[in-house]
Scaffold this motif. Structure first.
Motif, mmCIF file in Angstrom:
data_model
loop_
_atom_site.group_PDB
_atom_site.id
_atom_site.type_symbol
_atom_site.label_atom_id
_atom_site.label_comp_id
_atom_site.label_asym_id
_atom_site.label_seq_id
_atom_site.Cartn_x
_atom_site.Cartn_y
_atom_site.Cartn_z
ATOM 1 N N VAL A 1 41.239 52.196 37.370
ATOM 2 C CA VAL A 1 40.986 51.556 36.230
ATOM 3 C C VAL A 1 41.791 50.731 35.633
ATOM 4 C CG1 VAL A 1 40.898 52.760 33.459
ATOM 5 C CG2 VAL A 1 39.884 54.039 35.202
ATOM 6 N N GLU A 2 43.131 50.332 36.040
ATOM 7 C CA GLU A 2 44.018 49.372 35.807
ATOM 8 C C GLU A 2 43.670 48.337 36.503
ATOM 9 O OE1 GLU A 2 46.288 49.340 33.567
ATOM 10 O OE2 GLU A 2 45.743 51.217 32.682
ATOM 11 N N ARG A 3 43.174 48.364 37.897
ATOM 12 C CA ARG A 3 42.750 47.111 38.695
ATOM 13 C C ARG A 3 41.565 46.687 38.086
ATOM 14 N NH1 ARG A 3 42.365 48.538 44.801
ATOM 15 N NH2 ARG A 3 41.811 50.797 43.732
ATOM 16 N N MET A 4 40.514 47.466 37.553
ATOM 17 C CA MET A 4 39.351 47.171 36.613
ATOM 18 C C MET A 4 39.662 46.356 35.488
ATOM 19 S SD MET A 4 36.884 50.283 37.482
ATOM 20 C CE MET A 4 35.474 49.768 36.383
ATOM 21 N N THR B 1 36.559 39.340 32.695
ATOM 22 C CA THR B 1 35.193 39.601 32.469
ATOM 23 C C THR B 1 34.543 38.903 31.236
ATOM 24 O OG1 THR B 1 35.347 41.629 31.067
ATOM 25 C CG2 THR B 1 35.024 41.921 33.656
ATOM 26 N N THR B 2 35.311 37.814 30.922
ATOM 27 C CA THR B 2 35.157 36.911 29.712
ATOM 28 C C THR B 2 33.842 35.995 30.313
ATOM 29 O OG1 THR B 2 37.170 36.940 28.966
ATOM 30 C CG2 THR B 2 35.611 35.052 28.047
ATOM 31 N N GLY B 3 32.666 36.172 29.214
ATOM 32 C CA GLY B 3 31.540 35.325 29.496
ATOM 33 C C GLY B 3 30.460 35.978 30.431
ATOM 34 N N ILE B 4 30.876 37.305 30.958
ATOM 35 C CA ILE B 4 30.044 37.794 31.903
ATOM 36 C C ILE B 4 29.302 39.112 31.069
ATOM 37 C CG2 ILE B 4 29.676 39.148 34.025
ATOM 38 C CD1 ILE B 4 32.449 38.164 34.947
ATOM 39 N N ALA B 5 27.906 38.861 31.088
ATOM 40 C CA ALA B 5 27.008 39.748 30.445
ATOM 41 C C ALA B 5 26.899 40.993 31.183
ATOM 42 C CB ALA B 5 25.509 39.233 30.290
ATOM 43 N N PRO B 6 27.045 42.262 30.388
ATOM 44 C CA PRO B 6 26.878 43.435 31.152
ATOM 45 C C PRO B 6 25.533 43.844 31.692
ATOM 46 C CG PRO B 6 26.716 43.908 28.662
ATOM 47 C CD PRO B 6 26.995 42.361 29.018
#
Length: 99
Positions: free
Chosen positions: A38-41, A46-51
């Motif tokens: 979780v910490e690595r994730m 992820t700025t600008g990446i759509a889910p």
């Protein structure tokens, strides 16, 4: 965020689990491994990446199969409540069970 053996003991107590010392040590390693992932994730920007709505959309073009939101059957409230022992103003009446 690393858990301690006391944390695992508390979690086991709350979950009503009886763990041996070996099982607690194994659980500690597994939980800390999970939190490490979780910490690595979290560290990934992820700025600008759509889910994604599905993981498949990352590798192929997937279109959503949505249907029109339309009424397909009429109001059958009276027919559905016909067999009820007690109904008032369209609501099922039930006996009080909590004083």
């Amino acid at each position: 965020m690393a858990l301690t053996p006391q944390d695992v003991s508390r979690i086991a107590l709350l979950a009503r689990l009886e763990l041996s010392d070996a099982e607690q040590a194994q659980m500690l390693a597994q939980l800390n491994g999970f939190f490490d992932i979780v910490e690595r994730m979290r560290a990934v920007d992820t700025t600008g990446i759509a889910p994604l709505y599905t993981p498949l959309s990352a590798v192929q073009d997937v279109s959503l199969r949505l249907r029109d939101d339309a009424v397909t059957e009429g109001d059958r409230r009276e027919a559905n409540q016909a067999s009820a022992p007690a109904v008032e103003e369209g609501l099922f009446l039930v006996p009080r069970v909590i004083e």
